[in-house]
Design a protein around this motif. Structure first.
Motif, PDB file in Angstrom:
ATOM      1  N   UNK A   1       0.786  -1.225   0.000  1.00 37.15           N
ATOM      2  CA  UNK A   1       0.000   0.000   0.000  1.00 37.15           C
ATOM      3  C   UNK A   1       0.817   1.274   0.000  1.00 37.15           C
ATOM      4  N   UNK A   2       2.156   1.163   0.069  1.00 39.19           N
ATOM      5  CA  UNK A   2       2.996   2.354   0.135  1.00 39.19           C
ATOM      6  C   UNK A   2       4.149   2.354  -0.856  1.00 39.19           C
TER       7      UNK A   2
ATOM      8  N   UNK B   1      16.777  -0.411 -11.368  1.00 36.62           N
ATOM      9  CA  UNK B   1      15.845  -0.524 -10.247  1.00 36.62           C
ATOM     10  C   UNK B   1      14.744   0.503 -10.400  1.00 36.62           C
ATOM     11  N   UNK B   2      13.528   0.032 -10.247  1.00 31.15           N
ATOM     12  CA  UNK B   2      12.354   0.893 -10.294  1.00 31.15           C
ATOM     13  C   UNK B   2      11.754   0.914  -8.895  1.00 31.15           C
ATOM     14  N   UNK B   3      11.440   2.113  -8.424  1.00 34.93           N
ATOM     15  CA  UNK B   3      10.810   2.269  -7.109  1.00 34.93           C
ATOM     16  C   UNK B   3       9.569   3.140  -7.289  1.00 34.93           C
ATOM     17  N   UNK B   4       8.442   2.636  -6.823  1.00 32.29           N
ATOM     18  CA  UNK B   4       7.182   3.368  -6.893  1.00 32.29           C
ATOM     19  C   UNK B   4       6.696   3.557  -5.468  1.00 32.29           C
ATOM     20  N   UNK B   5       6.512   4.835  -5.100  1.00 33.82           N
ATOM     21  CA  UNK B   5       6.081   5.167  -3.751  1.00 33.82           C
ATOM     22  C   UNK B   5       4.761   5.923  -3.805  1.00 33.82           C
TER      23      UNK B   5
ATOM     24  N   UNK C   1      -3.601  10.829  -3.447  1.00 31.89           N
ATOM     25  CA  UNK C   1      -2.251  10.375  -3.124  1.00 31.89           C
ATOM     26  C   UNK C   1      -1.257  10.918  -4.147  1.00 31.89           C
ATOM     27  N   UNK C   2      -0.017  10.904  -3.746  1.00 25.45           N
ATOM     28  CA  UNK C   2       1.101  11.315  -4.593  1.00 25.45           C
ATOM     29  C   UNK C   2       1.861  10.062  -4.982  1.00 25.45           C
ATOM     30  N   UNK C   3       2.116   9.894  -6.280  1.00 28.19           N
ATOM     31  CA  UNK C   3       2.908   8.775  -6.780  1.00 28.19           C
ATOM     32  C   UNK C   3       4.273   9.323  -7.173  1.00 28.19           C
TER      33      UNK C   3
END
Length: 100
Positions: free
Chosen positions: A19-20, A35-39, A47-49
């Motif tokens: 969820x985060x 590396x891919x990071x989705x926050x 919400x902010x992506x």
């Protein structure tokens, strides 16, 4: 992971906070360390992506940035309830934007 018409994506999840946040490698054997990071973080309006993609130049910087641009625009269409065909989105325009 993602799937295109050609082949499924390869990689491994390296970090996960349900969820985060999710972080994963992407095609490490073919293209090097990527590396891919989705926050996601809550805001007053939803919400902010934040998407971070660390990749070697061998990926093709304009192609990678243009690809994310189009995919994030597609996400906006999905969230707005609009229908679209991914192949019909402005791929060439996004590539030109990042190539200049």
């Amino acid at each position: 992971p993602f799937r295109s018409d050609e082949e499924p994506s390869a990689g491994s999840v390296t970090a996960l906070e349900p969820g985060r946040m999710i972080e994963f490698t992407w095609f490490p054997a073919q293209l090097g360390d990527s590396r891919v990071r989705i926050e996601l973080s809550p805001t007053e309006d939803g919400c902010l992506l934040v998407l971070t993609h660390r990749f070697p130049a061998s990926y093709g910087i304009p192609e990678t940035l243009g690809g994310w641009h189009v995919h994030l625009d597609a996400l906006g269409l999905v969230l707005a309830g609009e229908e679209f065909e991914l192949r019909d989105l402005p791929w060439a325009e996004a590539l030109r934007l990042y190539a200049s």
